[in-house]
Write a protein that holds these residues in place. Structure first.
Motif, short mmCIF file in Angstrom:
data_model
loop_
_atom_site.label_atom_id
_atom_site.label_comp_id
_atom_site.label_asym_id
_atom_site.label_seq_id
_atom_site.Cartn_x
_atom_site.Cartn_y
_atom_site.Cartn_z
N ARG A 10 -10.28 -2.36 -8.94
CA ARG A 10 -10.27 -1.18 -7.89
C ARG A 10 -10.47 -1.63 -6.42
N HIS A 11 -9.27 -0.99 -5.64
CA HIS A 11 -9.42 -1.04 -4.17
C HIS A 11 -9.96 0.14 -3.65
N LEU A 26 -9.67 3.07 -0.99
CA LEU A 26 -8.33 3.63 -0.23
C LEU A 26 -8.81 4.64 0.51
N SER A 47 -5.19 -4.20 -12.15
CA SER A 47 -5.72 -4.82 -11.25
C SER A 47 -7.25 -4.34 -11.13
N ARG A 78 -10.22 5.41 -5.06
CA ARG A 78 -9.82 4.19 -5.47
C ARG A 78 -8.55 3.93 -6.00
N GLY A 107 0.75 -1.11 -0.09
CA GLY A 107 -0.12 -0.10 0.01
C GLY A 107 0.83 1.29 -0.15
N VAL A 117 -6.21 0.08 2.75
CA VAL A 117 -6.45 -0.16 1.45
C VAL A 117 -7.13 -1.53 1.71
N LEU A 118 -8.47 -1.57 1.07
CA LEU A 118 -9.44 -2.57 1.04
C LEU A 118 -9.45 -3.40 -0.06
N ARG A 134 -5.86 1.31 -7.98
CA ARG A 134 -5.50 0.19 -8.78
C ARG A 134 -3.92 0.18 -8.93
N TRP A 135 -3.59 -1.36 -9.16
CA TRP A 135 -2.22 -1.42 -9.50
C TRP A 135 -1.81 -1.81 -11.13
#
Length: 211
Positions: free
Chosen positions: A174-175, A177, A172, A162, A60, A210-211, A164-165
């Motif tokens: 979306r996670h 934040l 990836s 949100r 993160g 980060v979820l 992304r990596w």
């Protein structure tokens, strides 16, 4: 003239039986070959994804509050608080780019809630790179002066969005934040209804989730 014998090995055979069963065997072999090919492909993809995840495993981002200025002004019935803040974001990953979007900042100063400002622009942060996010937040007009012992006031700031990596062409999902920062504001001047406070990174702390 043909010779018919009772010996099964030398008697005429029913060729139609073999012709009718041959297509069924071919279909069974084709289905089996297709199933093996699909299973091998899926296993290869799962193994590749596992290897990439174990090798890269993005960490993160880390946020810190670089500087913040809070200005309180008003009259006997109306008080307005304006906070101008700058946050630093660091991407610690060596092989993954961080993509931020839907970023929204909000804050409270001395117990006075500040309405969410305009959404922050999307941000693409290269591997092991740093970026600065700026936010200008304003409270609604009210009649309460932010409190604080000894002229100090506590600034609580939150950034949600949100993340992304991106690794090469792969991106990836979306996670969620969330970044929470807390800073003690030291007024540079003070009056009955006017005061100004400032803070820098040594007196602030930020937590990133980060979820």
């Amino acid at each position: 003239m043909s010779l018919i014998t009772e010996d099964p090995e030398h008697s005429p055979r029913d060729c139609s039986r073999f012709r009718s069963s041959s297509p069924g065997k071919h279909r069974h072999r084709r289905r089996r070959a297709a199933l093996i090919a699909v299973s091998s492909t899926v296993a290869s993809l799962v193994s590749l994804a596992l290897i990439l995840w174990l090798t890269l495993r993005p960490s993160g981002p880390r946020f810190s509050l670089l500087a913040a200025t809070a200005t309180v002004a008003g009259n006997a019935t109306t008080v307005v608080v304006v906070v101008d803040a700058a946050l630093s974001a660091h991407n610690p990953n060596a092989h993954a780019t961080a993509l931020y979007d839907q970023l929204q900042a909000s804050a409270s100063y001395g117990g006075v809630a500040l309405g969410a400002g305009a959404p922050l622009p999307p941000l693409e942060q290269p591997d092991q790179g740093d970026a600065v996010l700026s936010a200008l937040l304003t409270s609604g007009a009210g009649g309460r002066l932010p409190g604080g012992g000894g002229g100090r006031a506590l600034l609580r700031m939150r950034v949600e969005g949100r993340l992304r990596w991106k690794v090469a062409a792969w991106v990836s999902a979306r996670h969620g934040l969330t970044v929470d920062c807390v800073a003690a504001m030291v007024p540079s001047s003070a009056g009955q209804l006017q005061q100004q406070g400032s803070s820098s990174s040594p007196s602030s702390q930020c937590a990133t989730h980060v979820l």
